[in-house]
Motif scaffolding. Structure first.
Motif: not given
Length: 333
Positions: A56-65, A72-76
């Motif tokens: 899975e690949v997820h975009l992680v928002p910054g402090p401002s949202g 973030r990539a899981d299970g690489l």
């Protein structure tokens, strides 16, 4: 870059990333890749990519949202590019961070069916790729390009194929061309020795900036010089091949079998090397090659074999001794 480096920092990176191979730290290509990153980081990612698979690949928002600042990539897993990852990881420990920041890396992260397809194709990529060789890269040499565009009358020249005069006429391979030109080099036999083996040819062709390369493939090459050199070289080899097998494979006569290029180099000394590529040369090249090279070659063989025997009267390791440059230099001193 540091995040990528962290993926392959541990000694168990190949296992944890499910890569095909471990880190080939001492292979010529890995060493060259590390040198490229160190000396020219901006060129590091120009060719080649790191291909990762992920669950899975997820975009992680910054402090401002409002904007994603991280991925973030899981299970690489590393589908391709572990050597690059490890080179980056090792460079992080020794290179100036500002210098390392100049490097650009092509990175693909694939999920789902694209991940499966990439894995399948990268697993078998070696079946479909014809890697370039040092001989292939000769076409980038301006001196050879000039020779390719020269007037060969009824023939043509291409370093990948050599010289051809017609479908059924004369043809010279690039190996023959290189070894022939090396036999017209001097003052010593070093270049003839280097060109005498497949490994030596690869080394010679690989470094177009080297002094050795520039001696052979210079801006003043002419088709007539290539033809003269190869015809003389072939005639010398023909003379050696005409000798009885007992002469070529007995005692110090093994010099003929294991080091023919030193004999050819010595035999062709009588020809006017400075006029090799001169179309205006008044020297009777054709006559000398057809009438004098054979005798000069046989005389050179007798002379060098006798010298070999006098220097090493009890030598029996001809297969290893005869091809050594140190012996060649002793014989012609």
């Amino acid at each position: 870059m540091t995040e990528l480096a962290a993926l392959a920092a541990g000694t168990d990176a190949a296992q944890s990333l499910q890569a095909h191979r471990g880190f080939l730290y001492d292979s010529d290509r890995t060493v060259a890749l590390a040198r490229l990153l160190e000396e020219s980081p901006e060129d590091f990612g120009a060719v080649g990519a790191i291909v990762l698979g992920a669950d899975e690949v997820h975009l992680v928002p910054g402090p401002s949202g409002r904007f994603a600042e991280h991925l973030r990539a899981d299970g690489l897993e590393c589908i391709d590019g572990l050597q690059r990852l490890r080179v980056i990881a090792e460079a992080c420990a020794v290179m100036d961070p500002s210098k390392l920041a100049e490097a650009i890396v092509k990175l693909e992260i694939l999920v789902g069916t694209e991940r499966e397809r990439a894995r399948r194709l990268h697993d078998t990529a070696d079946r479909f790729v014809n890697l370039r060789t040092a001989q292939d890269r000769l076409v980038r040499c301006p001196n050879i390009t000039r020779l390719m565009n020269a007037n060969w009358e009824r023939g043509s020249f291409d370093p990948r194929r050599g010289m051809t005069s017609s479908p059924h006429g004369l043809s010279y391979s690039m190996v023959e061309v290189t070894r022939a030109l090396a036999c017209f080099s001097g003052p010593g036999p070093r270049l003839a020795h280097e060109a005498s083996t497949a490994e030596g040819l690869e080394t010679l062709w690989s470094d177009q900036a080297s002094a050795s390369y520039r001696v052979l493939f210079h801006p003043y090459m002419e088709p007539v010089g290539i033809v003269r050199a190869v015809e003389a070289w072939r005639e010398a080899h023909k003379a050696l091949e005409s000798l009885p097998l007992s002469r070529r494979s007995c005692g110090h006569g093994h010099l003929i079998k294991y080091a023919p290029e030193i004999i050819c180099w010595e035999a062709l000394r009588f020809l006017p090397h400075g006029e090799l590529h001169s179309p205006a040369s008044i020297y009777r090249w054709d006559e000398a090659i057809s009438t004098s090279v054979r005798g000069a070659t046989l005389a050179a063989a007798d002379r060098l074999i006798a010298c070999y025997e006098s220097l090493f009267p009890k030598s029996h390791h001809y297969v290893t001794k005869a091809p050594q440059l140190s012996l060649w230099e002793c014989l012609v001193d």
